[in-house]
Write a protein that holds these residues in place. Sequence first.
Motif, PDB file in Angstrom:
ATOM      1  N   THR A  97      25.382 -15.639  10.361  1.00  0.00           N
ATOM      2  CA  THR A  97      25.234 -16.846   9.534  1.00  0.00           C
ATOM      3  C   THR A  97      24.025 -16.738   8.612  1.00  0.00           C
ATOM      4  OG1 THR A  97      24.120 -17.835  11.444  1.00  0.00           O
ATOM      5  CG2 THR A  97      26.431 -18.389  11.105  1.00  0.00           C
ATOM      6  N   ASP A 218      23.470 -19.590  16.490  1.00  0.00           N
ATOM      7  CA  ASP A 218      23.754 -18.440  15.637  1.00  0.00           C
ATOM      8  C   ASP A 218      23.677 -17.106  16.355  1.00  0.00           C
ATOM      9  OD1 ASP A 218      24.161 -20.006  13.352  1.00  0.00           O
ATOM     10  OD2 ASP A 218      22.013 -20.110  12.968  1.00  0.00           O
ATOM     11  N   TYR A 238      33.446 -22.403  17.156  1.00  0.00           N
ATOM     12  CA  TYR A 238      33.964 -22.034  15.844  1.00  0.00           C
ATOM     13  C   TYR A 238      35.216 -21.196  16.053  1.00  0.00           C
ATOM     14  CZ  TYR A 238      29.540 -23.824  14.200  1.00  0.00           C
ATOM     15  OH  TYR A 238      28.475 -24.653  13.937  1.00  0.00           O
ATOM     16  N   ARG A 307      34.211 -18.703  11.699  1.00  0.00           N
ATOM     17  CA  ARG A 307      33.129 -18.160  10.904  1.00  0.00           C
ATOM     18  C   ARG A 307      33.549 -16.851  10.246  1.00  0.00           C
ATOM     19  NH1 ARG A 307      27.986 -18.955  15.012  1.00  0.00           N
ATOM     20  NH2 ARG A 307      27.320 -20.988  14.227  1.00  0.00           N
TER      21      ARG A 307
END
Length: 362
Positions: A97, A218, A238, A307
């Motif tokens: 990310t 993350d 996610y 993601r």
Amino acid sequence: MSAIPTTPTDTRPVLVTGGAGFIGCNIANRLAEDGHEVLIYDALSRPGVEKNLAWLKERHGALITDVVADIRDEDELARAAREAKAVFHMAAQVAVTTSMVDPREDFEINLRGTLNLLDALRLKNDGTPVIFASTNKVYGDLADIDFRLEGQRYVPQDRHVRDHGISEARPLDFHTPYGCSKGAADQYVLDYSRSFGIPAAVIRMSCIYGVRQMGTEDQGWVAHFLIRALEGETITLYGDGYQVRDILDVSNAVEAYLHAWQHIGRLAGRAFNLGGGPSNAVSLRELLAHISDLTGRETSVRFEDWRAGDQRYFVADTRSIRSELGLSAEVPWKQGVAMLAEWLRESRGLDREVPAEQQAVA
């Protein structure tokens, strides 16, 4: 574990870049336990890692020295490398990310920082070995592999992949700036071994978890899930939660790294996949169910879109590294996650008993 084959009179330190981080501090701890002096090189930029450095110093005293500096500082890094008898290169920008937000910084830390280290060792020219922490992200999103949904997880249609996982023969396919920077660094390490004779090996890690992990959304997701659940907070998934990872306790990872140093003569110039393997493959939903069992209450979950570059499945084929290094059996994932939960409770001062007002599922 066998002793590292270095002469007792060699009092030079082992350099651990990123040595205050999760895996780095566990490596440093084991080295110091074995009597090695350890030089920690870390910018201390990640919240909480200063606690790991303080823990190492309290535990091992004069065996631990540190340089608080950035891996991008070429001169400072070269000075640290000149002192070292071996290097474990763990320093990195670690989040996909973050690489999407600032790809230039990701490049500077992961690729330029690694090149700084490699060139320092090339110019030093005394055969100092280096073990590099790479990632399973060098293989891309594995979109060409067909899966089926089986219970609470994705399962590969290909029987060989299902039985053994992803091997080092898998073609490289860098996705996201993070995948590019780590993958390019991975290849530079291998080429500096080939071109300049540096005794260097690459370990492409799957998901490592364990004590001293400062998990965030993350990076360090196993610890992050546990922290959120223990504190009665909602966890964001996610994707659909059926994606599978082979999680490996950090004690097993440390053993692999130290054995790689022990056997660097025959490992030099090679890359190895390291993870929990098929026996420690678990989907996010399965992990959350186990966390609910550990905490004694249902875990609150919300879902967001996938993601970039996320793999629906990654399980490392660990047969190569295990046969080369004679590694111990992996800690079973349920046992390891329970040990991490206990450490998190103690380190964060969390009560075992959950207040009634936190037991409702959001």
